[in-house]
Design a protein around this motif. Structure first.
Motif, mmCIF file in Angstrom:
data_model
loop_
_atom_site.group_PDB
_atom_site.id
_atom_site.type_symbol
_atom_site.label_atom_id
_atom_site.label_comp_id
_atom_site.label_asym_id
_atom_site.label_seq_id
_atom_site.Cartn_x
_atom_site.Cartn_y
_atom_site.Cartn_z
ATOM 1 N N VAL B 112 0.858 -1.190 0.000
ATOM 2 C CA VAL B 112 0.000 0.000 0.000
ATOM 3 C C VAL B 112 0.891 1.236 0.000
ATOM 4 N N ALA B 113 1.921 1.189 0.849
ATOM 5 C CA ALA B 113 2.819 2.342 0.962
ATOM 6 C C ALA B 113 3.527 2.593 -0.358
ATOM 7 N N LYS B 114 3.886 1.502 -1.053
ATOM 8 C CA LYS B 114 4.605 1.650 -2.317
ATOM 9 C C LYS B 114 3.717 2.362 -3.338
ATOM 10 N N ARG B 115 2.444 1.913 -3.422
ATOM 11 C CA ARG B 115 1.529 2.568 -4.354
ATOM 12 C C ARG B 115 1.384 4.049 -4.027
ATOM 13 N N ARG B 130 -1.898 9.014 4.878
ATOM 14 C CA ARG B 130 -1.508 8.605 6.223
ATOM 15 C C ARG B 130 -1.782 7.121 6.433
ATOM 16 N N LEU B 131 -2.765 6.618 5.665
ATOM 17 C CA LEU B 131 -3.268 5.262 5.934
ATOM 18 C C LEU B 131 -2.175 4.190 5.925
ATOM 19 N N PRO B 132 -1.287 4.145 4.891
ATOM 20 C CA PRO B 132 -0.283 3.072 4.925
ATOM 21 C C PRO B 132 0.580 3.143 6.175
ATOM 22 N N LYS B 133 0.887 4.358 6.629
ATOM 23 C CA LYS B 133 1.706 4.488 7.840
ATOM 24 C C LYS B 133 0.953 3.919 9.038
ATOM 25 N N SER B 134 -0.326 4.215 9.113
ATOM 26 C CA SER B 134 -1.120 3.691 10.225
ATOM 27 C C SER B 134 -1.164 2.166 10.185
ATOM 28 N N LEU B 135 -1.316 1.632 8.969
ATOM 29 C CA LEU B 135 -1.370 0.176 8.848
ATOM 30 C C LEU B 135 -0.064 -0.442 9.313
ATOM 31 N N LEU B 136 1.054 0.167 8.887
ATOM 32 C CA LEU B 136 2.363 -0.346 9.278
ATOM 33 C C LEU B 136 2.527 -0.241 10.790
ATOM 34 N N MET B 137 2.105 0.868 11.324
ATOM 35 C CA MET B 137 2.238 1.101 12.752
ATOM 36 C C MET B 137 1.467 0.049 13.534
ATOM 37 N N PHE B 138 0.225 -0.170 13.137
ATOM 38 C CA PHE B 138 -0.632 -1.138 13.821
ATOM 39 C C PHE B 138 0.006 -2.522 13.788
ATOM 40 N N SER B 139 0.387 -2.958 12.568
ATOM 41 C CA SER B 139 0.883 -4.327 12.460
ATOM 42 C C SER B 139 2.219 -4.481 13.164
ATOM 43 N N ALA B 140 3.104 -3.504 13.011
ATOM 44 C CA ALA B 140 4.418 -3.633 13.635
ATOM 45 C C ALA B 140 4.294 -3.625 15.158
#
Ligand code: SF4
Ligand code: SF4
Lengths: 259, 665
Positions: B112-115, B130-140
């Protein structure tokens, strides 16, 4: 431009489509309604003499009128006396109408006869009412080829509208369905003409041939758009009514209008 | 410390999410009631989400894989996180599962972040960046927080520093993904989308085999004109049905609709994505200042706004949407076909047009004149109805009024008045006669099908025309209707049903394919087949393709006369509209370029000499493009050209006397 004290009545009739002959709002009457709406908005009174159950009357309501007033009359009754009566009583300053009806007799005489019966001035080819002040209205009258003549008329007056007036707005289904048709019983006056006369299909009026001897396209264009220059006409000024009438009578005889 | 903090964080976020959900439901319920089978919808929802929706997302492989990894990982991770960290079930197995889920989500989120590094113009920016960062944050964060539970790291690993960092990560993650979902953040699409799919206004779209093609349900819904209290179309956002509002709310702002919209590409003031967002703004109240996608061409962002109780279109000044935006749409349905959330843009646009036409009498440009003509003469151009059959004066067509029954009722359509289309009609009649089809026409009894009136929002005139046509049709017996006009085809097939007229209807291409299959036609090879250069391409009419799913038959017919179609890049369900539908040529909203010119450019890139069409409207629009350009031929004309007419009158050897004999007949 809209005057809170101004009262305007538009007379409407049932029209007929030139191709399919289906009943519709009459083109010129609709323009008269449009002009009325311009002047006083939905305070405009719209009046019809005839059958109140005619569906196509609703097309006028669809232009955004809350109501339409009908003087109920059977077919073949004379609309002139009832309309004249109504207008006499009605406290109205401006009466608008189309030039000629699309159905029935369609003689185009109604505005003239009404004006005669009421003793009010008549403006034919009314294109716009510019202002109304101190018992007088300043109006624009349409002349051929887009010319306009500014007139000052005494109130109340009758204005007949032709295709030079602004086009009528679209008629919408919602207001047409909601609008109210109010009835008034009136004394039925038989139209005597219908007893003695019969309708026959109209013949197209013969047109005078315009011979254009132009060689180039530019000439043809000029000839097509040029103002018709009157031949053999004369301008009478400051003559007695008697002399004027005689001159007009002479022309009508020459043209074969009166035989 | 984390062990006490995490449950608090998780349950607060969940509680806030529930609160937000209730608020959102209240927003949707501002809409009008409508009948929806709630239970059936909810039961069908998982399949609609996992199969039907995925099918549409799958058209973009990159995104579908990314979405599966991210969304699948997230759903699993969320459930497990609540169990493990919320309820404290510190089971090693669950721990490992949660690790796997968050890892999967993390990988998805990377894509998602790449796109988003260089996003195409159709994607919205703003909070969506902001969404990809939030997704990464949540999962990490959850991954690391779970490591001790899976037994990989010691319980006290990292001390309070890590705990603090993780707390921040978790707060960020759950804010976006839990309560952001119901409070209007980008994740709203998942929550609203699930319910939208469950309560979709066209459940017929979700049938086996699952492809959710928009062609499965394309007829506009009828207005109940008998009920004088029901609103005539949509004036304010609250006049939409509640499930329409819900549908708008599920938009992910992916912009696929925008990328496909011909009006947007032509620079007309319409962007289907923004239109849907404007409806959301109207539902929730506010202005479009916080919209971060492409605007309506020529209309700056930040000047429009509204709320659920005020009119969408204002005639003095600005409101939510300008009228010309609504009148730019060709109703081509490219947006609907493309939308992964299966939002019904065209229904919404026509609903709003209905209000403008039926209540305000504000159909722009030639609209009012066309509607008046339809009412008075049953055809949009106001031709004298008695001339409807002039095109066939010498063809001696069998009339239904005389025959009363026939196998095929040939629906001629208003193309009868158009000199260009008369060539198509005559070609088709030639084929019908050659195949000895038992057919008849309605002749002067036929009226306009009502298509244009309906798309212009004049439901009253549509229903009047439709009822009269249905009345006429009910007097005759026939097995099926065949027409050369996809608009009549669509209306007769999909829209007369609600008014009591159910028929088997064929487009002429389908019928021709059937005749060819049954070997009822003797056809030669078309001269185009023998050429090496040039060739032919086929333009799919929207009302045949996207509206009715017929992409095969025309190509089959062309193949039967030996022509290999050189496909355009945008063909089939992605074909670009010719610009002629939905009354767009009548309302004629100016843009930067014309839609038919763009379509002709598509055609020219294939280098063909001829473009085959199957619609009078497409013919007119494409032939309106200035030369030099490929020739425009209807399929019926191409077939008629190679028709081998044998055994018409075997006794008569030469052609001339035979024609005479036919004329006498
Ligand atoms: S139907 Fe076609 S023209 Fe209308 S918004 Fe959708 S893509 Fe654009
Ligand atoms: S309406 Fe559909 S296609 Fe358009 S942006 Fe929203 S989700 Fe994407």
């Amino acid at each position: 431009m809209s005057d809170a004290l101004l009262d305007v009545i538009t007379l409407v009739s049932v029209g007929s489509h030139p191709m399919s002959a289906r009943a519709r709002r009459a083109e010129q009457d609709a323009r008269a309604v449009e002009l009325g709406l311009h002047l006083v908005g939905d305070r405009l009174t719209v009046l019809h003499a005839g059958n109140p159950y005619e569906e196509s009357l609703r097309a006028y309501l669809g232009m955004g009128l809350p109501a339409l007033h009908v003087l109920e009359q059977p077919k073949g009754a004379d609309a002139l006396p009832v309309l004249a009566n109504y207008l006499q009583e009605a406290h109205v300053q401006v009466v608008l109408t189309g030039t000629q009806a699309e159905t029935g007799e369609g003689s185009g005489m109604l505005p003239y006869l009404l004006a005669e019966a009421l003793g009010w001035p008549l403006v034919v080819g009314l294109a716009d009412v510019e202002s109304v002040e101190a018992g007088y209205a300043q109006v624009l009258q349409a002349l051929p080829r887009g010319q306009r003549r500014r007139l000052k008329v005494r109130l109340p007056f009758i204005g007949s509208v032709d295709n030079a007036a602004p086009a009528a707005r679209q008629s919408a289904f919602g207001p047409a369905r909601r609008g109210e048709i109010t009835l008034e019983d009136v004394e039925v006056v038989d139209d005597l003409l219908w007893h003695e006369a019969a309708l026959q299909p109209a013949r197209p009026r013969p047109k005078r041939l315009k011979v254009i001897k132009a060689k180039t396209a530019a000439d043809r264009f000029r000839a097509a758009t040029a103002k018709a220059t009157g031949e053999g006409g004369q301008i009478l000024r400051d003559v007695s009514p008697q002399a004027g009438a005689e001159a007009i009578f002479k022309v009508l005889c020459e043209e074969g209008v009166i035989r | 410390m984390l062990n006490t903090l995490l449950p608090i964080l998780l349950f607060t976020a969940l509680a806030l999410a529930v609160l937000g959900a209730c608020r959102r439901v209240m927003l949707w319920r501002q809409g009008r009631p409508t009948h929806v089978d709630l239970l059936r919808g909810l039961l069908a929802m998982p399949r609609r989400y996992l199969v039907d929706l995925h099918h549409v997302v799958e058209r973009d492989r990159y995104m579908s894989r990314t979405h599966v990894a991210t969304a699948g990982g997230f759903v699993l991770a969320a459930v497990l996180a609540v169990l493990v960290h919320g309820f404290g079930l510190h089971n090693r197995l669950l721990g490992w599962a949660l690790l796997a889920a968050t890892a999967c989500m993390f990988i998805g989120a990377l894509f998602v972040a790449k796109r988003r590094r260089n996003p195409p113009a159709r994607l919205s920016k703003g909070p969506w960046m902001r969404l990809p960062k939030s997704l990464l944050m949540f999962s990490a964060s959850f991954f690391i927080a779970t490591l001790p539970i899976a037994g990989i790291l010691p319980d006290d690993f990292g001390g309070w520093v890590l705990a603090a960092v993780l707390t921040v990560g978790v707060v960020w993650g759950v804010s976006e993904l839990f309560f952001g979902m119901t409070w209007g953040g980008p994740m709203k699409h998942a929550f609203a989308g699930a319910l939208h799919l469950a309560f979709h206004r066209r459940p017929e779209r979700f049938r086996t085999p699952f492809n959710a093609s928009a062609a499965r349900s394309s007829g506009l819904k009828a207005l109940d004109l008998g009920d004088a209290t029901a609103p005539l179309g949509v004036e304010k956002p609250k006049d939409f049905t509640w499930n329409q509002l819900l549908g708008f709310d599920s938009c992910v702002q992916c912009g696929r609709c925008e990328a496909m919209c011909p009006a947007y590409a032509a620079g007309q003031p319409l962007n289907p994505k923004k239109l849907i967002q404007d409806m959301v703004i109207g539902m929730a109240g506010g202005t479009d200042a916080r919209y971060f996608g492409s605007p309506y061409p020529g209309k700056p962002i930040g000047e429009h706004g509204g709320n659920a109780h005020s009119p969408i279109v204002s005639f003095e000044g600005k409101a939510l949407v300008d009228a010309e935006t609504l009148w730019s749409c060709t109703t081509c349905r490219a947006c609907v076909e493309e939308c992964p959330m299966m939002i019904e843009h065209v229904d919404a646009i026509v609903d709003m047009r209905r209000h403008l036409t039926l209540e305000k009498g504000a159909t722009p440009n030639k609209g009012a004149e066309v509607l008046d003509n339809l009412i008075a003469t049953d055809n949009p151009n106001g031709f004298n109805p008695v001339n409807r059959m002039n095109w066939a004066a010498d063809l001696d067509l069998p009339l239904m009024a005389e025959k009363h029954h026939a196998d095929v009722l040939f629906w001629v359509g208003d193309g009868a008045f158009d000199m260009r289309n008369q060539r198509t009609l005559r070609a088709f009649v030639k084929v019908l006669k050659a195949a000895k089809v038992d057919f008849a026409v309605l002749g002067l009894e036929e009226r306009d099908s009502g298509d244009v009136a309906r798309r212009l929002g004049d439901e009253a005139t549509f229903q009047q025309l439709a009822r009269r046509n249905i009345g006429t049709l009910s007097r005759y017996r026939f097995n099926r209707i065949v027409t050369c006009d996809p608009h009549s085809f669509h209306v007769l097939r999909n829209e007369y049903g609600a008014l009591g007229g159910t028929y088997t209807v064929f487009h002429h291409s389908t019928f021709l394919a059937e005749l060819i299959d049954a070997q009822m036609l003797k056809l030669g090879q078309h001269p185009l087949a023998l050429q090496t250069s040039g060739g032919l391409t086929y333009h799919d009419p929207c009302y045949l393709g996207r509206y009715n799913g017929e992409y095969e038959a025309p190509r089959k017919v062309l193949k039967a006369i030996g022509i290999e179609v050189r496909e355009m890049e945008r063909s089939g369900f992605r074909a670009r509209c010719c610009g002629g539908g939905g009354g767009a040529p009548i309302t004629d909203i100016p843009g930067v370029q014309r839609i038919p010119d763009m379509r002709m450019a598509d055609i020219k890139t294939t280098g063909v000499e001829v473009v085959a069409v199957g619609c009078p409207q497409c013919t007119a629009m494409l032939e309106g493009v200035v030369a030099p350009r490929p020739e425009v031929r209807d399929i019926a004309e191409l077939v008629a050209e190679v028709l081998i007419e044998s055994s018409v009158a075997p006794a008569k050897p030469s052609a001339t006397p035979r024609r005479k004999a036919e004329e006498v007949l």
